[in-house]
Design a protein around this motif. Structure first.
Motif, PDB file in Angstrom:
ATOM      1  N   VAL A 162       0.861  -1.183   0.000  1.00  0.00           N
ATOM      2  CA  VAL A 162       0.000   0.000   0.000  1.00  0.00           C
ATOM      3  C   VAL A 162       0.895   1.229   0.000  1.00  0.00           C
ATOM      4  CG1 VAL A 162      -1.802   1.270   1.234  1.00  0.00           C
ATOM      5  CG2 VAL A 162      -1.769  -1.232   1.347  1.00  0.00           C
ATOM      6  N   LEU A 163       0.640   2.146  -0.926  1.00  0.00           N
ATOM      7  CA  LEU A 163       1.345   3.425  -0.985  1.00  0.00           C
ATOM      8  C   LEU A 163       0.395   4.528  -0.559  1.00  0.00           C
ATOM      9  CD1 LEU A 163       3.206   3.004  -4.366  1.00  0.00           C
ATOM     10  CD2 LEU A 163       4.217   2.953  -2.077  1.00  0.00           C
ATOM     11  N   ALA A 164       0.936   5.535   0.120  1.00  0.00           N
ATOM     12  CA  ALA A 164       0.118   6.645   0.589  1.00  0.00           C
ATOM     13  C   ALA A 164       0.836   7.961   0.346  1.00  0.00           C
ATOM     14  CB  ALA A 164      -0.174   6.481   2.086  1.00  0.00           C
ATOM     15  N   SER A 165       0.105   9.044   0.515  1.00  0.00           N
ATOM     16  CA  SER A 165       0.597  10.409   0.408  1.00  0.00           C
ATOM     17  C   SER A 165       0.585  10.869  -1.046  1.00  0.00           C
ATOM     18  CB  SER A 165       1.982  10.538   1.035  1.00  0.00           C
ATOM     19  OG  SER A 165       2.261  11.884   1.296  1.00  0.00           O
ATOM     20  N   THR A 166       1.280  11.955  -1.315  1.00  0.00           N
ATOM     21  CA  THR A 166       1.334  12.497  -2.672  1.00  0.00           C
ATOM     22  C   THR A 166       2.772  12.868  -3.003  1.00  0.00           C
ATOM     23  OG1 THR A 166       0.870  14.720  -1.841  1.00  0.00           O
ATOM     24  CG2 THR A 166      -1.023  13.438  -2.615  1.00  0.00           C
TER      25      THR A 166
END
Length: 189
Positions: A106-110
């Motif tokens: 899972v990847l998060a943020s921008t």
């Protein structure tokens, strides 16, 4: 269906800790690709909302691989739980082998900085290269999204893996679910 990071779409590939839930970076769809680690082939594809419970249980089994007791794992459950809405709204990809899910990322943020929010491999698949395939996928997807840095809050048992793939220890952080000190690593893209 939620947008996915580039490269997250169903493809074969070769062989964490959640902070806060964030919106995904839009991506384009690609066709499946075959990749392997020389021994085992994995399909990397977007997770489906109906897999959320299965992915949560996989994450807990993987966390348990490090010898944590049931009380500790119960404290981690909320942080490691994926709901169908999470899978729809976030960047969640799975690794399959022989039609069975053996890992998730899972990847998060921008961009320009992304978080490797979760990376878990089912214990029977540890050592097969699934973790490396998932990490390589996260790196490729992060680069394609325009990120320059991938941040990792690792389980202490997984720190050696992240260092082996090139991440650098930058400090520590505190786990919101357990209060433990965790290694914080940076991977420059």
């Amino acid at each position: 269906m939620a947008p996915n990071l580039p490269g997250q779409e169903g493809r074969y590939a070769r062989s964490g800790s959640r902070t806060e839930r964030q919106r995904p970076v839009p991506a384009r769809r690609r066709s499946p690709r075959l990749r392997h680690n020389g021994r085992v082939r994995f399909l990397i594809r977007p997770a489906r909302p109906d897999e959320a419970t299965e992915l949560t249980e996989l994450a807990l089994r993987s966390k348990g691989h490090w010898g944590y007791d049931t009380e500790f794992l119960a404290r981690c459950r909320t942080e490691l739980t994926l709901t169908p809405a999470d899978v729809t709204a976030r960047h969640v990809a799975v690794a399959e082998r022989d039609g069975r899910v053996v890992g998730l990322v899972v990847l998060a943020s921008t961009p320009p900085e992304l978080e490797l929010d979760m990376l878990f491999v089912d214990p029977p698949a540890i050592g097969t290269g699934a973790g490396r395939v998932l990490f390589d996928h996260a790196v490729a997807a992060s680069r394609a999204a325009g990120a320059r840095t991938l941040w990792i809050e690792a389980d202490p048992g997984a720190e050696a893996f992240y260092r082996h793939v090139g991440a650098v220890l930058t400090g520590t952080c505190v786990s919101p679910s357990t209060g433990r000190t965790l290694p914080r690593l940076r991977y420059d893209l």
